[in-house]
Design a protein around this motif. Structure first.
Motif, short mmCIF file in Angstrom:
data_model
loop_
_atom_site.label_atom_id
_atom_site.label_comp_id
_atom_site.label_asym_id
_atom_site.label_seq_id
_atom_site.Cartn_x
_atom_site.Cartn_y
_atom_site.Cartn_z
N THR A 42 42.35 40.55 38.40
CA THR A 42 41.29 39.55 38.59
C THR A 42 41.90 38.17 38.75
O THR A 42 43.01 37.92 38.26
CB THR A 42 40.29 39.56 37.42
OG1 THR A 42 39.24 38.63 37.70
CG2 THR A 42 40.95 39.21 36.10
N PHE A 43 41.18 37.31 39.45
CA PHE A 43 41.58 35.91 39.58
C PHE A 43 40.78 35.02 38.63
O PHE A 43 40.90 33.81 38.65
CB PHE A 43 41.38 35.42 41.02
CG PHE A 43 42.27 36.08 42.02
CD1 PHE A 43 43.63 36.19 41.81
CD2 PHE A 43 41.74 36.60 43.19
CE1 PHE A 43 44.46 36.79 42.74
CE2 PHE A 43 42.57 37.21 44.14
CZ PHE A 43 43.92 37.31 43.91
N ARG A 44 39.92 35.63 37.81
CA ARG A 44 39.14 34.84 36.85
C ARG A 44 40.08 34.22 35.82
O ARG A 44 41.08 34.84 35.46
CB ARG A 44 38.10 35.73 36.15
CG ARG A 44 37.04 36.25 37.08
CD ARG A 44 35.99 37.05 36.36
NE ARG A 44 36.52 38.29 35.82
CZ ARG A 44 35.84 39.11 35.03
NH1 ARG A 44 34.61 38.82 34.67
NH2 ARG A 44 36.37 40.21 34.58
N PRO A 45 39.83 33.04 35.32
CA PRO A 45 38.66 32.20 35.56
C PRO A 45 38.80 31.27 36.76
O PRO A 45 37.86 30.57 37.10
CB PRO A 45 38.58 31.36 34.28
CG PRO A 45 40.01 31.19 33.88
CD PRO A 45 40.70 32.49 34.26
N LEU A 46 39.95 31.29 37.44
CA LEU A 46 40.16 30.40 38.58
C LEU A 46 39.19 30.68 39.73
O LEU A 46 38.67 29.77 40.35
CB LEU A 46 41.60 30.56 39.07
CG LEU A 46 42.28 29.38 39.72
CD1 LEU A 46 42.25 28.17 38.82
CD2 LEU A 46 43.71 29.74 40.07
N SER A 47 38.96 31.97 40.01
CA SER A 47 38.08 32.38 41.10
C SER A 47 37.36 33.66 40.65
O SER A 47 37.98 34.55 40.07
CB SER A 47 38.91 32.64 42.36
OG SER A 47 38.10 33.00 43.44
N PRO A 48 36.06 33.78 40.93
CA PRO A 48 35.29 34.94 40.46
C PRO A 48 35.53 36.19 41.30
O PRO A 48 34.65 36.63 42.05
CB PRO A 48 33.85 34.45 40.56
CG PRO A 48 33.86 33.51 41.73
CD PRO A 48 35.19 32.83 41.67
N VAL A 49 36.72 36.76 41.17
CA VAL A 49 37.12 37.91 41.99
C VAL A 49 37.76 38.98 41.11
O VAL A 49 38.59 38.67 40.27
CB VAL A 49 38.12 37.49 43.09
CG1 VAL A 49 38.69 38.70 43.82
CG2 VAL A 49 37.48 36.52 44.07
N VAL A 50 37.35 40.24 41.34
CA VAL A 50 38.05 41.41 40.81
C VAL A 50 38.58 42.16 42.02
O VAL A 50 37.90 42.27 43.04
CB VAL A 50 37.11 42.31 39.97
CG1 VAL A 50 37.78 43.63 39.62
CG2 VAL A 50 36.69 41.58 38.69
N TYR A 51 39.80 42.67 41.91
CA TYR A 51 40.43 43.32 43.05
C TYR A 51 41.21 44.55 42.63
O TYR A 51 41.53 44.73 41.46
CB TYR A 51 41.35 42.34 43.79
CG TYR A 51 42.44 41.75 42.94
CD1 TYR A 51 43.66 42.41 42.75
CD2 TYR A 51 42.27 40.51 42.33
CE1 TYR A 51 44.66 41.86 41.96
CE2 TYR A 51 43.27 39.95 41.55
CZ TYR A 51 44.46 40.63 41.37
OH TYR A 51 45.45 40.08 40.59
N VAL A 52 41.50 45.39 43.64
CA VAL A 52 42.44 46.49 43.48
C VAL A 52 43.80 45.94 43.90
O VAL A 52 43.93 45.25 44.92
CB VAL A 52 42.03 47.71 44.33
CG1 VAL A 52 43.11 48.78 44.28
CG2 VAL A 52 40.71 48.29 43.84
N GLN A 53 44.81 46.24 43.09
CA GLN A 53 46.15 45.68 43.30
C GLN A 53 46.91 46.38 44.42
O GLN A 53 46.85 47.60 44.56
CB GLN A 53 46.96 45.80 42.02
CG GLN A 53 46.37 45.03 40.86
CD GLN A 53 47.27 45.11 39.64
OE1 GLN A 53 48.29 44.44 39.59
NE2 GLN A 53 46.89 45.94 38.69
N VAL A 54 47.64 45.59 45.21
CA VAL A 54 48.60 46.11 46.17
C VAL A 54 49.92 46.21 45.42
O VAL A 54 50.50 45.20 45.04
CB VAL A 54 48.74 45.18 47.39
CG1 VAL A 54 49.87 45.65 48.31
CG2 VAL A 54 47.42 45.09 48.16
#
Length: 193
Positions: A78-90
């Motif tokens: 996740t990029f939270r709290p900087l940006s509201p994004v959850v992602y699958v990792q490369v």
């Protein structure tokens, strides 16, 4: 001709792309069906429509210097709290993605630009939704795995309806993953991470 909003990305192939898109929609992300599942190489960028031929020619050159490479996704971040994004990792292929995005944004080309955040290859699975749903996305895909051979990338345009549509695909110049990194005058093409 006006201004267009473009982006360059590596599509996550089937069946992985549709599965992650459906999961993203299931977490309540309203943008899910307007954004094909991808790894970004150039984030949304405004360009004069008259520049599209020069942009495509530049992308042809970048792709010609590239080589296929293995891509592997594993787990969430996740990029939270900087940006509201959850992602699958490369977890494999990231260095090749980093090289490509630098070439695409190279100062000698028509898409030179600075990024708002340091480049971090990833596949977004939730963006801008409630924290509880972001947590659910993070946990639900924690064991997710996928892998494929990346053989190129594509140029997309965002329509007035907010939907991203593919304009053109760009295949890499080489047929196989090189055993060692190849060199170009603008950098090194990593063969693996």
């Amino acid at each position: 001709m006006g201004t267009v909003t473009i982006g360059v990305s590596i599509a996550v192939p089937e069946p992985h792309g549709s599965l992650l898109q459906e999961r993203r929609a299931g977490f309540g992300d309203a943008a899910a069906h307007g954004i094909p599942t991808h790894v970004t190489l150039l984030p949304p960028t405004e360009a004069d429509a008259s520049q599209l031929p020069a942009i495509e020619a530049h992308l042809v050159d970048v792709a010609a210097a590239g080589r296929p490479f293995p891509m592997r996704l594993s787990g969430t971040g996740t990029f939270r709290p900087l940006s509201p994004v959850v992602y699958v990792q490369v977890v494999e292929g990231g260095s090749a993605c980093t090289w490509l995005q630098k070439q695409i944004r190279h100062t000698s080309g028509p898409m030179a630009r600075e990024l708002h955040f340091p480049y971090h290859p990833h596949v977004t699975v939730a963006h801008g939704i409630d924290d509880e749903l972001m947590d659910r996305a993070f946990e639900a895909l924690a064991d997710y795995r996928a892998e494929w051979s990346c053989t190129g990338f594509a140029l997309y345009e965002q329509g007035a309806d907010g939907v991203w549509r593919k304009l053109r695909e760009f295949a890499f110049g080489g047929a196989v993953v090189p055993p060692q990194a190849a060199h170009t005058e603008r950098g090194t093409i990593p063969s693996h991470q």
